[in-house]
Write a protein that holds these residues in place. Sequence first.
Motif, PDB file in Angstrom:
ATOM      1  N   SER A   8      -5.875  -2.914  -2.823  1.00 42.29           N
ATOM      2  CA  SER A   8      -6.815  -3.516  -1.870  1.00 42.29           C
ATOM      3  C   SER A   8      -7.418  -4.795  -2.432  1.00 42.29           C
ATOM      4  O   SER A   8      -7.547  -5.798  -1.723  1.00 42.29           O
ATOM      5  N   GLU A  35       2.262   6.666  -6.888  1.00 44.43           N
ATOM      6  CA  GLU A  35       1.246   7.605  -7.364  1.00 44.43           C
ATOM      7  C   GLU A  35       1.686   9.047  -7.156  1.00 44.43           C
ATOM      8  O   GLU A  35       1.485   9.897  -8.023  1.00 44.43           O
ATOM      9  N   HIS A  93      -9.850  -7.494 -12.729  1.00 43.96           N
ATOM     10  CA  HIS A  93      -9.275  -6.201 -13.126  1.00 43.96           C
ATOM     11  C   HIS A  93      -9.841  -5.808 -14.486  1.00 43.96           C
ATOM     12  O   HIS A  93      -9.839  -6.627 -15.405  1.00 43.96           O
ATOM     13  N   LYS A 134       2.593   1.713  -3.401  1.00 41.82           N
ATOM     14  CA  LYS A 134       1.669   2.220  -4.420  1.00 41.82           C
ATOM     15  C   LYS A 134       1.419   3.712  -4.235  1.00 41.82           C
ATOM     16  O   LYS A 134       1.378   4.470  -5.201  1.00 41.82           O
ATOM     17  N   GLU A 135       1.234   4.138  -2.980  1.00 40.88           N
ATOM     18  CA  GLU A 135       0.999   5.558  -2.705  1.00 40.88           C
ATOM     19  C   GLU A 135       2.207   6.401  -3.113  1.00 40.88           C
ATOM     20  O   GLU A 135       2.053   7.477  -3.684  1.00 40.88           O
ATOM     21  N   LYS A 187       0.829  -1.201   0.000  1.00 37.26           N
ATOM     22  CA  LYS A 187       0.000   0.000   0.000  1.00 37.26           C
ATOM     23  C   LYS A 187       0.867   1.257   0.000  1.00 37.26           C
ATOM     24  O   LYS A 187       0.636   2.189  -0.776  1.00 37.26           O
ATOM     25  N   GLU A 244     -14.547   3.008  -5.555  1.00 37.54           N
ATOM     26  CA  GLU A 244     -13.921   3.454  -4.305  1.00 37.54           C
ATOM     27  C   GLU A 244     -12.865   2.481  -3.794  1.00 37.54           C
ATOM     28  O   GLU A 244     -12.355   2.629  -2.692  1.00 37.54           O
ATOM     29  N   THR A 245     -12.527   1.477  -4.612  1.00 36.12           N
ATOM     30  CA  THR A 245     -11.563   0.458  -4.205  1.00 36.12           C
ATOM     31  C   THR A 245     -10.307   0.560  -5.057  1.00 36.12           C
ATOM     32  O   THR A 245     -10.387   0.769  -6.260  1.00 36.12           O
ATOM     33  N   SER A 246      -9.150   0.392  -4.439  1.00 33.65           N
ATOM     34  CA  SER A 246      -7.881   0.428  -5.182  1.00 33.65           C
ATOM     35  C   SER A 246      -7.504  -0.977  -5.634  1.00 33.65           C
ATOM     36  O   SER A 246      -7.946  -1.972  -5.055  1.00 33.65           O
ATOM     37  N   ILE A 247      -6.674  -1.032  -6.675  1.00 35.40           N
ATOM     38  CA  ILE A 247      -6.173  -2.324  -7.163  1.00 35.40           C
ATOM     39  C   ILE A 247      -5.401  -3.038  -6.060  1.00 35.40           C
ATOM     40  O   ILE A 247      -5.500  -4.250  -5.899  1.00 35.40           O
ATOM     41  N   LYS A 281      -2.023   9.486 -15.033  1.00 38.85           N
ATOM     42  CA  LYS A 281      -2.300   8.237 -14.328  1.00 38.85           C
ATOM     43  C   LYS A 281      -3.128   7.333 -15.244  1.00 38.85           C
ATOM     44  O   LYS A 281      -4.113   7.781 -15.819  1.00 38.85           O
ATOM     45  N   LEU A 341      -8.655  -1.214 -13.489  1.00 40.83           N
ATOM     46  CA  LEU A 341      -9.529  -0.837 -12.377  1.00 40.83           C
ATOM     47  C   LEU A 341     -10.132  -2.090 -11.753  1.00 40.83           C
ATOM     48  O   LEU A 341     -10.407  -3.059 -12.447  1.00 40.83           O
TER      49      LEU A 341
END
Length: 197
Positions: free
Chosen positions: A181, A109, A138, A105-106, A102, A176-179, A119, A124
């Motif tokens: 997660s 980004e 995905h 990834k942050e 996590k 609202e979900t990240s890859i 981006k 997704l």
Amino acid sequence: MKKFLLQAERNLISGALVLLPLLVFFILLGKVWKFFQNYGEKFAHFLRLDLVLGKYATDIAGGIILLVLIYFSGFLMRLAILKRFTNWVDEKLMIFLPGYEKNKKEAEEKLLKRNHEPKPITDLPILLKNGNFWQPAHLIEENENGMAVIFVPNAPAHNEGQILIVKSEDFKKLAETSIASLDNSIKSFGKGILSFK
């Protein structure tokens, strides 16, 4: 009283899960900085910077060595064998350091935004309608004709699976979900997917 104890237990567990990755990160950062300080001290003494800058020479020289190493590592990353090794190290860190993926990834980004690189809008997280059930996947690509390319991972390996071409109405996007997660959930055999939106 029982409700209060349950709430306190949840708060303690949540707090530990938040603090543990931060604690590990700062311990590692401290060890890395100490390593570069040792070489910075020798470098500063060799160039006689310690006579001019005093006690700050060690930190400045260590920081310069670290920046130069990071800069040249960027060139080395273009070598395929080193990139494979780095990916292997990343996979091991994801297993042993909670929250590593996590945070990585942050950071990526933030670097993309800082470099003004667009981006990617693809890849997704989605839920694919498969008969009477939904399957995490995905979204790789979607066109104006209502068709989409999706990747359905095999649990627990989030990077192995099938590529399917489906109609856009056969899946729903998890906006609202990240890859990251979704991949973490797949690695833990679907734990947490029910709360994804």
